[in-house]
Design an enzyme around this catalytic site. Structure first.
Site, PDB file in Angstrom:
ATOM      1  CD1 TRP A 170      -5.880  -7.001  -2.928  1.00  0.00           C
ATOM      2  CD2 TRP A 170      -7.053  -8.342  -1.579  1.00  0.00           C
ATOM      3  NE1 TRP A 170      -5.027  -8.001  -2.513  1.00  0.00           N
ATOM      4  CE2 TRP A 170      -5.729  -8.842  -1.688  1.00  0.00           C
ATOM      5  CE3 TRP A 170      -7.974  -9.024  -0.777  1.00  0.00           C
ATOM      6  CZ2 TRP A 170      -5.313  -9.997  -1.032  1.00  0.00           C
ATOM      7  CZ3 TRP A 170      -7.550 -10.178  -0.141  1.00  0.00           C
ATOM      8  CH2 TRP A 170      -6.231 -10.657  -0.275  1.00  0.00           C
ATOM      9  NE  ARG A 224     -10.272  -9.684 -11.242  1.00  0.00           N
ATOM     10  CZ  ARG A 224      -9.513  -9.742 -10.167  1.00  0.00           C
ATOM     11  NH1 ARG A 224      -9.598  -8.802  -9.258  1.00  0.00           N
ATOM     12  NH2 ARG A 224      -8.659 -10.735  -9.986  1.00  0.00           N
TER      13      ARG A 224
HETATM   14  C1  LIG Z   1      -6.584  -2.737  -6.181  1.00  0.00           C
HETATM   15  C2  LIG Z   1      -5.411  -3.515  -5.693  1.00  0.00           C
HETATM   16  N1  LIG Z   1      -4.480  -2.915  -4.952  1.00  0.00           N
HETATM   17  C3  LIG Z   1      -3.408  -3.565  -4.493  1.00  0.00           C
HETATM   18  C4  LIG Z   1      -3.218  -4.898  -4.769  1.00  0.00           C
HETATM   19  C5  LIG Z   1      -2.026  -5.608  -4.207  1.00  0.00           C
HETATM   20  O1  LIG Z   1      -1.088  -5.780  -5.206  1.00  0.00           O
HETATM   21  P1  LIG Z   1       0.083  -6.832  -5.032  1.00  0.00           P
HETATM   22  O2  LIG Z   1      -0.553  -8.163  -5.007  1.00  0.00           O
HETATM   23  O3  LIG Z   1       0.944  -6.596  -6.236  1.00  0.00           O
HETATM   24  O4  LIG Z   1       0.778  -6.494  -3.766  1.00  0.00           O
HETATM   25  C6  LIG Z   1      -4.142  -5.571  -5.544  1.00  0.00           C
HETATM   26  C7  LIG Z   1      -3.963  -7.003  -5.839  1.00  0.00           C
HETATM   27  O5  LIG Z   1      -4.820  -7.714  -6.258  1.00  0.00           O
HETATM   28  C8  LIG Z   1      -5.267  -4.872  -6.023  1.00  0.00           C
HETATM   29  O6  LIG Z   1      -6.200  -5.470  -6.758  1.00  0.00           O
END
Ligand SMILES: Cc1ncc(COP(=O)(O)O)c(C=O)c1O
Length: 453
Positions: free
Chosen positions: A148, A416
């Site tokens: 994600w 989680r």
């Molecule tokens: C590992 C990871 N990267 C990026 C994101 C995206 O972040 P944002 O929701 O702040 O755009 C998330 C969000 O859950 C995440 O868990």
């Protein structure tokens, strides 16, 4: 200890009822159902609803409130910004931005000493991929199938855990490879021990499909939304070699793992691999929108010379940078990475003890205060216990513990568990007691009426 929410109004209050109506009438729903009560106050590990109920927050908000909610240093940093400067033209800088860059560069190796400050994790990954494409001249991106990285176009193109259907084409040149999930081997090859064959298989498939324009591989050092999947020893060094052999940059997305959560400043420190680009977000702002992308002076120079452009309305904004400085101060002064290690050990030991008594707990994994508990109908078949997981999660909430369960039918049922890094031992013990009670009650109810778990 929990304290009653100041000024809490009864839920039946007219004003509150009108606001609940506004939720139904005026908000776009964007995921799971909204929690039925408003949250009116938050302090430390607790949030308080409109009825004055205290709830232990073991999701740290959306994984961001690592210092606990409303830490006085964050409040002071916001107040300071309000007196000084909140927002500027993107080409202007405040001292806080320069100071934050210097402070973060001091925590990182020289090869990650050039930084840009943004707001969300999606933006930080978008920026990482734009840098990688500009630097390499390629545009093909490899990601993992449990990943994600955000909902913006580039980040969501390389997000495979969920949320892909119905939004049209993704950016061309994105490839998924199997995640190193030793509990549920995606290529049905290993059990309980990943020998990294999945990585070779993945890259073989990538090589077969590539049109010869590789730019980057992006990975979370611990895949969180995918179900707290910790790559086995040797996996990330092998990934580094596979990227180097193809001239691809390696991007680590440490949205959830940076700044103490795994017991280290950064998760990459524990795996013997330094990425070419590091993205940090959630945990950097302690609850405010602050994200960063870091890379080497050489990559930065090369991209700059090619006209790299990455404007956002809030790039280099003073307010979040001032908050980021406060986050770094608190992490250091309160030794939060060490606390994550100690409290993480206590929490994991407690969960493993629950596993001995509750057959539905199939696996307990993770590092520091980023832990996963996988719920199964049967320990041998490992069939996911989605329904039971939802019931137990709901019961935990009724008993005063907020936890996150992954609800993707095609994947495992995984909690989680990630409390703030400031969590106290009595709060861990309270959470474990609640989980124990909720599991006991829900499993007993199910065995009386064995419908579906
Ligand atoms: C590992 C990871 N990267 C990026 C994101 C995206 O972040 P944002 O929701 O702040 O755009 C998330 C969000 O859950 C995440 O868990």
């Amino acid at each position: 200890m929990p304290i009653a929410a100041e000024g809490a109004q009864p839920a039946a209050d007219d004003a509150s009822a009108a606001l609940h109506q506004a939720v139904r009438d005026n908000l776009i729903r964007y995921g799971a159902e909204f929690h039925p009560e408003f949250i009116v106050r938050a302090r430390g590990s607790y949030i308080y609803d409109e009825n004055g109920r205290a709830i232990l927050d073991f999701t740290s908000g959306q994984m961001c409130a690592t210092l606990g909610h409303n830490h006085p240093s964050i409040v002071a940093a916001i107040e300071k910004s309000c007196r000084e400067v909140l927002h500027l033209f993107s080409g202007m800088l405040s001292p806080a931005v320069a100071d934050l860059a210097r402070r973060m560069a001091a925590l990182l190796p020289r090869s990650l000493s050039k930084l840009i400050f943004l707001n969300t994790g999606g933006e930080s990954n978008e920026t990482a991929l734009r840098l990688a494409k500009k630097f390499t001249g390629g545009w093909e991106v490899v990601g993992l199938d449990g990943s994600w990285h955000g909902t913006t176009a580039g980040a969501s193109s390389t997000t495979y855990a969920s949320g892909r259907r119905g939004y049209g084409p993704t950016i061309p040149g994105t490839f998924a490879i199997p995640e190193p999930n030793s509990y549920r081997c995606p290529i049905r090859h290993c059990r309980d021990r990943c020998d990294t064959s999945c990585l070779e298989v993945g890259f073989n498939l990538f090589d077969a499909q590539s049109v010869g324009a590789p730019a980057a591989a992006i990975i979370e050092p611990i895949m969180s939304a995918g179900g707290i999947i910790v790559p086995p020893e040797g996996y990330l060094p092998k990934l580094r070699k596979l990227c180097d052999a193809r001239g691809m940059l390696l991007v680590f997305d440490e949205a959830q793992t940076a700044f103490g959560r795994t017991g280290r400043n950064f998760a990459f420190e524990g795996v013997g691999v330094t990425p070419d680009i590091l993205t940090m977000s959630k945990t950097l702002g302690g609850g405010l929108p602050l994200a960063a992308t870091a890379t080497s002076p050489e990559i930065e120079e090369d991209c700059y010379s090619k006209g790299f452009a990455n404007y956002t309305s809030h790039v280099s904004d003073p307010l979040p940078a001032t908050v980021g400085l406060a986050v770094l101060d608190v992490l250091q002064h309160e030794r939060l990475a060490a606390n994550a290690r100690t409290m993480g050990e206590r929490l994991k030991a407690g969960l493993l003890e629950l596993k001995q008594r509750h057959q539905v707990i199939g696996d307990v994994r993770g590092e520091g205060l980023l832990l996963g508990v996988e719920l199964v109908k049967d320990r041998e078949t490992r069939e996911p216990a989605h329904q039971l997981g939802m019931q137990v999660t709901r019961r935990c909430m009724e008993l005063g513990l907020s936890m996150n369960i992954r609800q993707v039918p095609t994947r495992g049922a995984v909690w989680r568990i990630a409390p703030p890094l400031t969590v106290k031992s009595d709060e861990i013990d309270t959470a474990l007691a609640i989980i124990d009670q909720a599991l006991t009650e829900c499993v007993a109810a199910w065995s009386r009426t064995p419908t579906t778990i």
